[in-house]
Design a protein around this motif. Structure first.
Motif, PDB file in Angstrom:
ATOM      1  N   LEU A   8      76.623 -21.638  38.804  1.00  0.00           N
ATOM      2  CA  LEU A   8      75.480 -20.935  38.212  1.00  0.00           C
ATOM      3  C   LEU A   8      74.469 -21.938  37.652  1.00  0.00           C
ATOM      4  O   LEU A   8      74.777 -22.714  36.752  1.00  0.00           O
ATOM      5  CB  LEU A   8      75.952 -20.016  37.088  1.00  0.00           C
ATOM      6  N   GLY A  11      69.495 -20.487  35.253  1.00  0.00           N
ATOM      7  CA  GLY A  11      68.939 -20.310  33.908  1.00  0.00           C
ATOM      8  C   GLY A  11      67.845 -21.307  33.601  1.00  0.00           C
ATOM      9  O   GLY A  11      67.674 -22.316  34.283  1.00  0.00           O
ATOM     10  N   GLN A  72      68.268 -16.488  42.696  1.00  0.00           N
ATOM     11  CA  GLN A  72      68.360 -15.325  41.820  1.00  0.00           C
ATOM     12  C   GLN A  72      67.012 -15.180  41.118  1.00  0.00           C
ATOM     13  O   GLN A  72      66.644 -16.009  40.296  1.00  0.00           O
ATOM     14  CB  GLN A  72      69.474 -15.530  40.777  1.00  0.00           C
ATOM     15  N   GLY A  77      71.106 -12.228  34.286  1.00  0.00           N
ATOM     16  CA  GLY A  77      72.366 -12.490  33.601  1.00  0.00           C
ATOM     17  C   GLY A  77      73.406 -13.123  34.521  1.00  0.00           C
ATOM     18  O   GLY A  77      73.255 -13.151  35.744  1.00  0.00           O
ATOM     19  N   THR A  78      74.492 -13.603  33.913  1.00  0.00           N
ATOM     20  CA  THR A  78      75.506 -14.328  34.686  1.00  0.00           C
ATOM     21  C   THR A  78      76.230 -13.416  35.682  1.00  0.00           C
ATOM     22  O   THR A  78      76.598 -13.853  36.783  1.00  0.00           O
ATOM     23  CB  THR A  78      76.535 -14.998  33.753  1.00  0.00           C
ATOM     24  N   GLY A 136      80.799 -16.984  23.799  1.00  0.00           N
ATOM     25  CA  GLY A 136      81.493 -15.706  23.878  1.00  0.00           C
ATOM     26  C   GLY A 136      82.910 -15.887  23.333  1.00  0.00           C
ATOM     27  O   GLY A 136      83.581 -16.864  23.643  1.00  0.00           O
ATOM     28  N   GLU A 151      80.182 -11.491  23.577  1.00  0.00           N
ATOM     29  CA  GLU A 151      79.128 -12.468  23.328  1.00  0.00           C
ATOM     30  C   GLU A 151      78.779 -12.540  21.854  1.00  0.00           C
ATOM     31  O   GLU A 151      78.882 -11.543  21.120  1.00  0.00           O
ATOM     32  CB  GLU A 151      77.874 -12.108  24.140  1.00  0.00           C
ATOM     33  N   ASN A 166      85.101 -18.500  25.422  1.00  0.00           N
ATOM     34  CA  ASN A 166      85.000 -18.533  26.872  1.00  0.00           C
ATOM     35  C   ASN A 166      84.137 -19.736  27.249  1.00  0.00           C
ATOM     36  O   ASN A 166      83.030 -19.883  26.749  1.00  0.00           O
ATOM     37  CB  ASN A 166      84.321 -17.221  27.314  1.00  0.00           C
TER      38      ASN A 166
END
Ligand code: UD1
Ligand code: CA
Length: 459
Positions: A8, A11, A72, A77-78, A136, A151, A166
């Protein structure tokens, strides 16, 4: 179970406050994403997909062959990012390993263990932190089983007190992941589709999720320049420890900066304040520093470089460089040559045993074997429009403060007189002198003193 890897990296990285996409910021001379992709590659995935968005073109241009990208846009969001990746991948039943692009300290073994899988529908990596703020939280039931990931922005006081977080790395069974992503919504403080909600969804649908605790240092995500510097320090220490294990002497690891792409031989010694960058290679018995900066440079055995800046050069065996030399791209020093104090060279070859000991500039030049270039010598290689070459023959002796106006050739064993401006070629074995004859005026000092005395008497 075979797996595909999803990285990912869409962002914005707002807290870097930089036009450069976050994952391209460098740690020990490499983009963060390159470190992550190394760890991913070591797990042997069927395919690797990087999800890009902000600065996507730059991120895509940085990807190694074989790594795919998908865009994306916008970033929802993830969880949404993983949906986009799965759509890109198409059908299949491999496990899905998800890794964020901003974890430059991740070790291959850790990720490999995660990718190996297990029986659970999902495995998540966690870490116990002294300060879990921002992450999170991993909520476990009384039986110790993972219930959900909550979160920071959605957590109540009791959840915020949980220290287990996490770290954003997961392995999912493909069918369960797809089903869960379809099942979760965007009902949270940020209005995004959270990948973390997949965990709660699976547990609620009687599919237990495993959690594996990992080292908080290696799973650290970089969000700002403080984190970037911290990650850089750790990576550099690991790099140095590896070289020290191979027999490299590092006097002061705290002030020694060796980038990932550098190669060192056993028996190399690095003094404090050394920076080795890019594609630099140092061979056995060479000594670098104190306080030197080398980039894309080869240093052969027994050479010694101190207090100098060397870029794009080749420093031959037993060569001495510095103190305070600046060697620029295209400089090649053969065995036993010397580039001494306050010497600058660019695109210049210095043959075996030739010396340039003090205060010189040589650009676009070739110096023959055993030649000696006197202090203050300058190649005038640039006329304001073009660059020209200077050739100095073997065994030549260039007098101090010689200006060599290029293009010009000094023959073998030729000599130039100190202070000469040499504008024409000099034949082998000849002496070229260009300066006005010295005059001598006898008794000058006494007459000067007398004149001074007279002036004072008049005042
Ligand atoms: C995420 C986790 C959080 C975890 C933390 C670890 C979620 C909802 N939360 O939070 O539980 O503790 O990571 O660092 O997953 N990204 C995209 N597309 C998007 C959003 C993010 O590709 O739409 C990428 C980012 O570029 C980044 C990664 O996903 O590489 C994580 O995103 P980020 O916004 O940093 O998530 P956190 O809020 O830190
Ligand atoms: Ca993050």
């Amino acid at each position: 179970m075979a797996h595909i890897a999803v990285v990912l990296a869409a962002g914005k990285g707002t807290r870097m406050r930089s036009a450069l996409p976050k994952v391209l910021h460098e740690v020990a001379g490499r983009p963060m994403l390159a470190w992550v992709l190394d760890a991913v590659a070591a797990t042997g995935p069927q395919r690797t997909i990087v999800v890009v968005g902000h600065g996507g073109d730059q991120v895509m241009a940085s990807l190694p062959p074989g790594v795919e990208a998908c865009v994306q846009e916008p970033q929802g969001g993830t969880g949404h990012a993983v949906e986009v990746a799965l759509a890109h991948v198409g059908d299949g039943d491999e496990d899905v390993v998800v890794v964020p692009g901003d974890v430059p300290l991740l070790r291959e073994d850790t990720l490999a263990a995660l990718a190996q899988g297990g029986e659970a529908a999902a495995t998540i990596l966690t870490a116990v932190l002294g300060d879990p703020t921002g992450y999170g939280r991993v909520v476990r039931g009384e039986d110790g089983q993972v219930k959900a990931v909550v979160e920071q922005t959605d957590a109540d006081a009791e959840t915020l007190a949980i220290a287990e977080v996490n770290v954003g790395m997961y392995r999912f069974r493909r069918a369960d992941l797809a089903e869960a992503l379809a099942g979760i919504g965007v009902d949270n403080a940020q209005g995004e589709k959270y990948l973390t909600d997949v965990v709660g969804w699976l547990v609620a649908h009687d599919r237990p999720v495993e959690a594996v605790e990992a080292d908080p240092v290696e799973t650290m995500g970089v969000n700002d320049h403080v984190g970037l510097a911290r990650a850089g320090r750790v990576r550099r220490r690991w790099i140095l420890e590896r070289w020290m294990g191979d027999g490299v002497a590092v006097d002061d690891p705290e002030t020694t900066y060796v980038d990932a792409g550098v190669t060192l031989a056993p028996g190399v010694r690095l003094h404090p304040g050394v920076h080795l960058k890019g594609d630099t290679r140092v061979e056995a018995g060479a000594e670098i520093g104190p306080d030197s900066y080398l980039e894309d440079t080869v240093v052969e055995s027994g050479a010694k470089i101190w207090y100098s800046v060397v870029r794009g050069a080749r420093v031959g065996p037993d060569v001495q460089v510095g103190p305070y030399a600046s060697l620029r791209p295209g400089t090649v020093l053969a065995r036993g040559a010397k580039a001494g104090t306050f010497v600058e060279m660019k695109n210049t070859t210095v043959a075996e045993g030739a010396k340039v000991p003090h205060l010189s500039y040589l650009g676009d030049a070739a110096v023959g074997e055993r030649a000696n270039v006197g202090a203050g010598t300058i190649t005038c290689n640039y006329d304001g429009y073009d660059k020209y070459r200077t050739e100095i023959g073997a065994d030549a002796f260039i007098g101090s403060d010689t200006m060599l106006v290029a293009p010009v050739t000094i023959g073998e064993a030729a000599v130039t007189g100190a202070g000469s401006v040499i504008t024409r070629d000099v034949a082998p074995g000849a002496l070229a002198v260009e300066r006005s004859p010295q005059r001598e005026i006898p008794g000058y000092a006494a007459r000067r003193a007398a004149r001074k005395a007279t002036h004072e008497a008049e005042d």
